[in-house]
Design an enzyme around this catalytic site. Structure first.
Site, PDB file in Angstrom:
ATOM      1  N   LYS A  38       0.802  -1.219   0.000  1.00 24.24           N
ATOM      2  CA  LYS A  38       0.000   0.000   0.000  1.00 24.24           C
ATOM      3  C   LYS A  38       0.842   1.280   0.000  1.00 24.24           C
ATOM      4  CE  LYS A  38      -4.226  -1.861   2.015  1.00 24.24           C
ATOM      5  NZ  LYS A  38      -5.323  -1.628   2.958  1.00 24.24           N
TER       6      LYS A  38
ATOM      7  N   ASP B 178      -9.805   3.033   1.560  1.00 26.50           N
ATOM      8  CA  ASP B 178      -9.766   2.430   2.896  1.00 26.50           C
ATOM      9  C   ASP B 178     -10.354   3.348   3.955  1.00 26.50           C
ATOM     10  OD1 ASP B 178      -8.762  -0.097   2.447  1.00 26.50           O
ATOM     11  OD2 ASP B 178      -6.661   0.491   2.709  1.00 26.50           O
TER      12      ASP B 178
END
Length: 386
Positions: free
Chosen positions: A184, A220
């Site tokens: 990420k 997210d």
């Protein structure tokens, strides 16, 4: 009418062309070649052999074994492999996909070279629920698209050799990715553009590909906060403990601070905890020094509890929380994780990683397709028993 077959368990396809030529001299009706893939880039010999076989009109079956080879079992027939192999019951080869999943989850008979290919890139990804969620959404929307788990260990090699138009060695029509651990943060250096939210968080969990350019997004934060606000109404002035200092934790801190919560970050590495806390104006401490009794919300943003050596471990003891507290576990599993089970036993309310996964996947679908996501369809897919 012979099929001549060769399985290479050792060289990851390094000598694929030589093996192909050796088999072809014997004039088989079909050549079958299988190599073992530890990383997705190890599947490149399979795609190159299929392309070569098609050019010279040699019927062929080509497959990469192992978890990283699943993409060849799903997309192989669309790119020239005569057929794929699916298990009925017990797997008969490493990384084999069930016949039911090949037919119904990935819809292999309906895939072609115009199919838009999406996937979750990370390591591990074998137990990801994302293929269920996104493939069900694609079917409902009537899209010629498929979502596949992609075991990516060497991110740079994957982007350069399989994704970026100027340097890729094969074209599998990749159109976007969901990004999970451990990529990420590192994915950001491989992108052409990053949106404001992802830049502020310092992590990307979604990549869209348009006109050959790679765009980074972060869903997210939105996916994390939506279930929390649904359950609590507001987190303003709440005291939250976040365990972890990776990309998921960064999204969590961004959302919590945006909504007015007071946050403390706990990590095993004090320097990492200090760094992420400083980025978001939070407090920090090391795991093992936490006093859970002072927090209203306790969040596990670590991989503890995920399939593997820490599968049955707990990042903290939920019995130390009062029933009025809330535990939020980012680990996604079709079954309750050890932390969720322990929290339920302690009378603590919970939010699961699956709830967050669906919420962030809804936004991913909309980024990729420009269509409104079928939220209820995606929820039902995530809740289906394995």
């Amino acid at each position: 009418n012979r099929i001549l077959s060769f399985h290479d368990f050792d060289s990851a396809g390094d000598n694929a062309e030589q093996v192909f030529d050796r088999l072809r001299v014997r004039q088989p009706a079909v050549i079958k070649y299988a190599c073992f893939a530890d990383d997705i880039v190890d599947t490149l010999p399979v795609w190159k052999l299929l392309r070569h076989a098609e050019e010279i009109s040699q019927p062929m079956i080509a497959i990469a074994m192992g978890e990283a080879g699943k993409i060849t079992r799903v997309l192989g027939p669309a790119y020239g492999s005569l057929w794929s192999y699916g298990s009925i019951g017990i797997e008969t080869a490493p990384g084999q996909v069930s016949a039911d999943d090949l037919t119904n989850l990935y819809r292999v008979p309906h895939l072609n070279r115009e199919t838009s290919v999406y996937g979750v890139i990370g390591d591990p990804v074998s137990r990801s629920l994302s293929p269920r969620i996104h493939n069900s959404a694609f079917v409902d929307a009537g899209l010629n698209s498929v979502f596949i788990p992609l075991t990516v260990k060497d991110l740079r090699q994957f982007i350069e050799r399989m994704v970026r138009p100027a340097t890729r060695e094969v074209d599998l029509n990749f159109c976007g990715f969901s990004v999970t651990m451990p990529h990420k943060l590192s994915i950001m250096s491989h992108l052409d553009e990053i949106d404001e939210t992802a830049a502020a968080i310092g992590a990307v969990n979604t990549v869209s590909i348009e006109g050959g350019r790679l765009h980074g997004h972060n869903t997210d934060a939105e996916g994390f906060i939506a279930p929390l606000l649904s359950k609590l109404g507001s987190v303003k002035d709440s005291r939250a403990a976040v365990f972890g200092a990776g990309g998921a934790a960064r999204a969590c801190l961004f959302a919590l601070k945006k909504h007015g919560a007071n946050v403390t970050v706990f990590a095993r590495d004090a320097a990492k905890a200090d760094a992420i806390a400083k980025d978001f104006g939070a407090d920090s401490d090391t795991i093992g020094r936490e006093d859970l009794g002072v927090f209203d919300i306790v969040i596990n943003a670590t991989p503890v509890g995920m399939k593997g050596k820490a599968e049955n471990d707990l990042p903290f003891d939920p019995a130390r929380l009062r029933p009025s507290k809330l535990v939020y576990d980012f680990v996604t599993s079709a079954e309750p994780t050890p932390l969720i089970r322990a929290a339920n036993s302690a009378g603590v309310q919970t939010i699961t990683g699956v709830e967050m996964l669906v919420a962030q996947a809804v936004r991913q679908f909309e980024i990729w397709t420009g269509k409104k996501a079928p939220v209820e369809i995606m929820k039902k897919a995530a809740e289906m028993p394995l």
